[in-house]
Scaffold this active site. Sequence first.
Site, PDB file in Angstrom:
ATOM      1  N   ASN A   1     -31.514  20.968  88.959  1.00 43.80           N
ATOM      2  CA  ASN A   1     -30.848  21.026  90.263  1.00 43.80           C
ATOM      3  C   ASN A   1     -29.445  21.644  90.158  1.00 43.80           C
ATOM      4  O   ASN A   1     -28.589  21.418  90.982  1.00 43.80           O
ATOM      5  CB  ASN A   1     -30.831  19.645  90.931  1.00 43.80           C
ATOM      6  CG  ASN A   1     -30.138  18.609  90.083  1.00 43.80           C
ATOM      7  OD1 ASN A   1     -29.662  18.917  88.987  1.00 43.80           O
ATOM      8  ND2 ASN A   1     -30.031  17.413  90.587  1.00 43.80           N
TER       9      ASN A   1
ATOM     10  N   LYS B   1     -24.734  23.355  85.391  1.00 47.77           N
ATOM     11  CA  LYS B   1     -25.741  23.040  84.381  1.00 47.77           C
ATOM     12  C   LYS B   1     -26.235  24.317  83.692  1.00 47.77           C
ATOM     13  O   LYS B   1     -26.009  25.428  84.185  1.00 47.77           O
ATOM     14  CB  LYS B   1     -26.889  22.272  85.046  1.00 47.77           C
ATOM     15  CG  LYS B   1     -26.461  20.911  85.593  1.00 47.77           C
ATOM     16  CD  LYS B   1     -27.649  20.116  86.099  1.00 47.77           C
ATOM     17  CE  LYS B   1     -27.220  18.742  86.579  1.00 47.77           C
ATOM     18  NZ  LYS B   1     -28.368  17.902  86.946  1.00 47.77           N
TER      19      LYS B   1
ATOM     20  N   TYR C   1     -25.051   9.782  81.499  1.00 47.73           N
ATOM     21  CA  TYR C   1     -26.288   9.456  82.223  1.00 47.73           C
ATOM     22  C   TYR C   1     -26.804   8.073  81.818  1.00 47.73           C
ATOM     23  O   TYR C   1     -28.013   7.847  81.785  1.00 47.73           O
ATOM     24  CB  TYR C   1     -27.342  10.526  81.971  1.00 47.73           C
ATOM     25  CG  TYR C   1     -27.095  11.826  82.726  1.00 47.73           C
ATOM     26  CD1 TYR C   1     -26.781  11.826  84.081  1.00 47.73           C
ATOM     27  CD2 TYR C   1     -27.204  13.058  82.086  1.00 47.73           C
ATOM     28  CE1 TYR C   1     -26.554  13.008  84.767  1.00 47.73           C
ATOM     29  CE2 TYR C   1     -26.979  14.250  82.767  1.00 47.73           C
ATOM     30  CZ  TYR C   1     -26.663  14.212  84.105  1.00 47.73           C
ATOM     31  OH  TYR C   1     -26.454  15.388  84.808  1.00 47.73           O
TER      32      TYR C   1
ATOM     33  N   GLU D   1     -15.454  10.150  85.188  1.00 44.12           N
ATOM     34  CA  GLU D   1     -16.119  11.374  84.706  1.00 44.12           C
ATOM     35  C   GLU D   1     -15.104  12.440  84.276  1.00 44.12           C
ATOM     36  O   GLU D   1     -15.322  13.132  83.285  1.00 44.12           O
ATOM     37  CB  GLU D   1     -17.068  11.915  85.780  1.00 44.12           C
ATOM     38  CG  GLU D   1     -18.272  10.997  85.981  1.00 44.12           C
ATOM     39  CD  GLU D   1     -19.346  11.563  86.892  1.00 44.12           C
ATOM     40  OE1 GLU D   1     -20.457  11.017  86.887  1.00 44.12           O
ATOM     41  OE2 GLU D   1     -19.075  12.539  87.628  1.00 44.12           O
TER      42      GLU D   1
ATOM     43  N   PHE E   1     -37.655  10.503  82.699  1.00 44.06           N
ATOM     44  CA  PHE E   1     -37.211  11.901  82.589  1.00 44.06           C
ATOM     45  C   PHE E   1     -35.962  12.065  81.714  1.00 44.06           C
ATOM     46  O   PHE E   1     -35.438  13.167  81.580  1.00 44.06           O
ATOM     47  CB  PHE E   1     -36.981  12.513  83.973  1.00 44.06           C
ATOM     48  CG  PHE E   1     -35.967  11.789  84.826  1.00 44.06           C
ATOM     49  CD1 PHE E   1     -34.604  11.995  84.671  1.00 44.06           C
ATOM     50  CD2 PHE E   1     -36.392  10.899  85.803  1.00 44.06           C
ATOM     51  CE1 PHE E   1     -33.668  11.332  85.452  1.00 44.06           C
ATOM     52  CE2 PHE E   1     -35.471  10.218  86.603  1.00 44.06           C
ATOM     53  CZ  PHE E   1     -34.104  10.442  86.413  1.00 44.06           C
TER      54      PHE E   1
ATOM     55  N   HIS F   1     -24.045  19.173  88.748  1.00 44.45           N
ATOM     56  CA  HIS F   1     -23.787  17.739  88.875  1.00 44.45           C
ATOM     57  C   HIS F   1     -22.453  17.592  89.594  1.00 44.45           C
ATOM     58  O   HIS F   1     -21.525  18.356  89.335  1.00 44.45           O
ATOM     59  CB  HIS F   1     -23.699  17.073  87.498  1.00 44.45           C
ATOM     60  CG  HIS F   1     -23.131  15.692  87.566  1.00 44.45           C
ATOM     61  ND1 HIS F   1     -23.903  14.602  87.898  1.00 44.45           N
ATOM     62  CD2 HIS F   1     -21.856  15.235  87.409  1.00 44.45           C
ATOM     63  CE1 HIS F   1     -23.124  13.526  87.920  1.00 44.45           C
ATOM     64  NE2 HIS F   1     -21.879  13.879  87.635  1.00 44.45           N
TER      65      HIS F   1
END
Length: 158
Positions: A112, A9, A49, A126, A57, A115
């Site tokens: 975080n 990320k 997502y 994905e 969020f 992913h």
Amino acid sequence: MERTLVLLKPSIVMRGLMGEIITRFERKGLRIAGMKMMRLSDELLAEHYSHHKDKPFFAELRASMQASPVVAICLEGVEAVRVVRSMTGVTNGRDAAIGTIRGDYSMSNHHNVVHASDGPHIAVDEINRFFKPEEVFDLGDTNLGILYSEGELEEWND
Ligand code: CMP
């Protein structure tokens, strides 16, 4: 051989930690079948997502995922999905075990740092979402004999 998707990320990219995280996967014995830096469009993030699109969020998640390019990595190995998830740790960096990537690099539930695909079928979707077929490489079998036993390879090669 199973494949899984990892995204480094923007927090990892902007903190200059890409190499450290990639090294962890290589050191473990996972093989990098594809890797690229990319900016994530609104459309791609909405698809990726989609299960979070109604969460409070989501807008912040989209903004943070677009703060810089991300690094998309296709990793390959026996039980790669499960192994990478265990290396990643639980979602919240404050709860993730020390020694996991989130446990070592994140103080946040949101930021975080990585992913990782949540299951073998999700991983296939994905990888197709982030990579064109020609961007994922057949690595051959030259180093598999030092990573796995013959029995493991027979069981897991399709
Ligand atoms: P990731 O594994 O990429 O999947 C969805 C992301 O949404 C997750 O990592 C976090 O970055 C973020 N996320 C999940 N739960 C929350 C939450 N409760 N509050 C804020 N962000 C979250």
